[in-house]
Design a protein around this motif. Structure first.
Motif, PDB file in Angstrom:
ATOM      1  N   ARG A  39     -37.422  50.373  -0.280  1.00  0.00           N
ATOM      2  CA  ARG A  39     -38.249  49.175  -0.049  1.00  0.00           C
ATOM      3  C   ARG A  39     -37.913  48.438   1.244  1.00  0.00           C
ATOM      4  O   ARG A  39     -38.562  47.457   1.569  1.00  0.00           O
ATOM      5  CB  ARG A  39     -38.108  48.213  -1.224  1.00  0.00           C
ATOM      6  CG  ARG A  39     -36.720  47.689  -1.409  1.00  0.00           C
ATOM      7  CD  ARG A  39     -36.646  46.714  -2.547  1.00  0.00           C
ATOM      8  NE  ARG A  39     -35.251  46.423  -2.839  1.00  0.00           N
ATOM      9  CZ  ARG A  39     -34.840  45.616  -3.791  1.00  0.00           C
ATOM     10  NH1 ARG A  39     -35.718  45.023  -4.558  1.00  0.00           N
ATOM     11  NH2 ARG A  39     -33.560  45.403  -3.987  1.00  0.00           N
ATOM     12  N   ASP A  60     -41.842  48.773  -3.000  1.00  0.00           N
ATOM     13  CA  ASP A  60     -40.961  48.193  -4.016  1.00  0.00           C
ATOM     14  C   ASP A  60     -41.303  48.863  -5.344  1.00  0.00           C
ATOM     15  O   ASP A  60     -42.380  48.645  -5.902  1.00  0.00           O
ATOM     16  CB  ASP A  60     -41.180  46.678  -4.094  1.00  0.00           C
ATOM     17  CG  ASP A  60     -40.276  46.033  -5.134  1.00  0.00           C
ATOM     18  OD1 ASP A  60     -39.594  46.758  -5.898  1.00  0.00           O
ATOM     19  OD2 ASP A  60     -40.246  44.778  -5.181  1.00  0.00           O
ATOM     20  N   ASP A  63     -42.849  47.309  -8.452  1.00  0.00           N
ATOM     21  CA  ASP A  63     -44.277  46.961  -8.450  1.00  0.00           C
ATOM     22  C   ASP A  63     -45.078  48.206  -8.859  1.00  0.00           C
ATOM     23  O   ASP A  63     -45.262  49.136  -8.071  1.00  0.00           O
ATOM     24  CB  ASP A  63     -44.660  46.484  -7.038  1.00  0.00           C
ATOM     25  CG  ASP A  63     -46.123  46.046  -6.943  1.00  0.00           C
ATOM     26  OD1 ASP A  63     -46.955  46.536  -7.737  1.00  0.00           O
ATOM     27  OD2 ASP A  63     -46.415  45.226  -6.060  1.00  0.00           O
ATOM     28  N   TRP A  64     -45.571  48.211 -10.090  1.00  0.00           N
ATOM     29  CA  TRP A  64     -46.249  49.394 -10.667  1.00  0.00           C
ATOM     30  C   TRP A  64     -47.465  49.808  -9.825  1.00  0.00           C
ATOM     31  O   TRP A  64     -47.623  50.978  -9.465  1.00  0.00           O
ATOM     32  CB  TRP A  64     -46.663  49.061 -12.101  1.00  0.00           C
ATOM     33  CG  TRP A  64     -47.270  50.192 -12.885  1.00  0.00           C
ATOM     34  CD1 TRP A  64     -48.565  50.626 -12.832  1.00  0.00           C
ATOM     35  CD2 TRP A  64     -46.603  51.043 -13.832  1.00  0.00           C
ATOM     36  NE1 TRP A  64     -48.748  51.683 -13.699  1.00  0.00           N
ATOM     37  CE2 TRP A  64     -47.572  51.954 -14.329  1.00  0.00           C
ATOM     38  CE3 TRP A  64     -45.293  51.107 -14.327  1.00  0.00           C
ATOM     39  CZ2 TRP A  64     -47.264  52.921 -15.293  1.00  0.00           C
ATOM     40  CZ3 TRP A  64     -45.002  52.088 -15.287  1.00  0.00           C
ATOM     41  CH2 TRP A  64     -45.968  52.966 -15.751  1.00  0.00           C
ATOM     42  N   ASN A 105     -37.284  47.059 -14.887  1.00  0.00           N
ATOM     43  CA  ASN A 105     -38.410  47.522 -14.056  1.00  0.00           C
ATOM     44  C   ASN A 105     -37.986  48.622 -13.083  1.00  0.00           C
ATOM     45  O   ASN A 105     -38.697  49.601 -12.897  1.00  0.00           O
ATOM     46  CB  ASN A 105     -39.012  46.360 -13.260  1.00  0.00           C
ATOM     47  CG  ASN A 105     -39.979  45.547 -14.103  1.00  0.00           C
ATOM     48  OD1 ASN A 105     -40.449  46.015 -15.139  1.00  0.00           O
ATOM     49  ND2 ASN A 105     -40.253  44.332 -13.681  1.00  0.00           N
TER      50      ASN A 105
END
Ligand code: NDP
Length: 244
Positions: A39, A60, A63-64, A105
């Motif tokens: 990222r 990132d 972030d899906w 996440n």
């Protein structure tokens, strides 16, 4: 033992620093066409400067949607290393929802997502593949102030097994490596305090922390056809820590 990845396409997450960066460089040296995902653009710039054949992808992974978009344009991949991870240490009673969500996440949900995207392609092509998830000794042993980190890596080990079960029939092998402390940026965060590191070192029969190279070599072995019958394992790279 000679390992060659000539003709293979590999993707490494968290390839900007530490274990991921050296894994990407090692794969390129062994002939793979490497895509490096992280990222921080500056890390990708310096990586490409070091090895011009590497294809950089800046996203990132927490972030899906952004991950979905970024990986759609990556071509076919045979070898995947889910290495990106984060650790935010705090006493159990002080864990916040944000710290919990951020860690899960990146350390678990992104592994599931990236693997789904790339394994769909492997399955469609019918050419098999190998996936290595970078877990930790913390998946199997309680460490003070590591409640969330330990929980993410425990979840990752079980995700590894279920992926191995479901993707095995497509000749896609899935394994994890479970290192002890490695003195990367992340390692220094938890273990720079000499008192803490002394206690940890005293519990490792080989009496030392792992070098980045120890972990990279194990990842390369699990990616390679030298480990063709190994599927669903969590392989400690820990100098014997988990044996005691
Ligand atoms: P580093 O912190 O040195 O490197 C982690 C890399 O992952 C960085 O390039 C980082 O980018 C990237 N990354 C983190 N979060 C994201 C994100 N949301 N999206 C994209 N990239 C991201 O860590 P290590 O090399 O030490 O760790 C690599 C793996 O090994 C991790 O999964 C870790 O849990 C595991 N591990 C590490 C141990 C250790 O002692 N070091 C021990 C056992 C396991 P940026 O810097 O820009 O955030």
């Amino acid at each position: 033992m000679e390992v060659s990845f000539v003709g293979k396409r590999a993707l490494v997450t968290g390839a900007g620093k530490g274990i991921g960066r050296d894994t990407a460089l090692a794969l390129a040296r062994c002939g793979a066409k490497v895509t490096a995902v992280t990222r921080t653009q500056a890390d990708l710039d310096s990586l490409v400067q070091e090895c011009a054949s590497i294809t950089p992808v800046c996203v990132d992974l927490a972030d899906w949607g952004a991950t979905e978009a970024a990986l759609q344009v990556v071509g076919p991949i045979d070898l995947l290393v889910n290495n990106a991870g984060c650790a935010s240490l705090q006493p159990f009673l002080e864990v916040t929802p944000d710290q919990f969500d951020q860690s899960f996440n990146v350390n678990v949900k992104a592994v599931l997502h990236v693997s789904q995207i790339l394994a769909r392609g492997m399955k469609a092509r019918g050419s098999g593949g190998s996936i290595v998830n970078v877990s930790s000794q913390a998946s199997q042993c309680a460490l003070r102030d590591h409640a969330v980190y330990c929980a993410t890596k425990g979840a990752l080990d079980m995700l590894t097994k279920v992926m191995a079960l479901e993707l095995g029939p497509q000749q896609i092998r899935v394994n994890s490596v479970n290192p002890t402390v490695v003195m990367t940026d992340m390692g220094r965060l938890g273990w720079s305090d000499p008192e803490k590191s002394k206690t940890m070192l005293s519990r490792i029969p080989l009496g030392r922390f792992a070098e980045v190279e120890d972990v990279v070599n194990t990842i390369l072995f699990l990616l390679s056809d030298k480990s063709n019958m190994i599927n669903g394992v969590s392989l400690p790279v820990d100098g014997g820590f988990l044996a005691c």
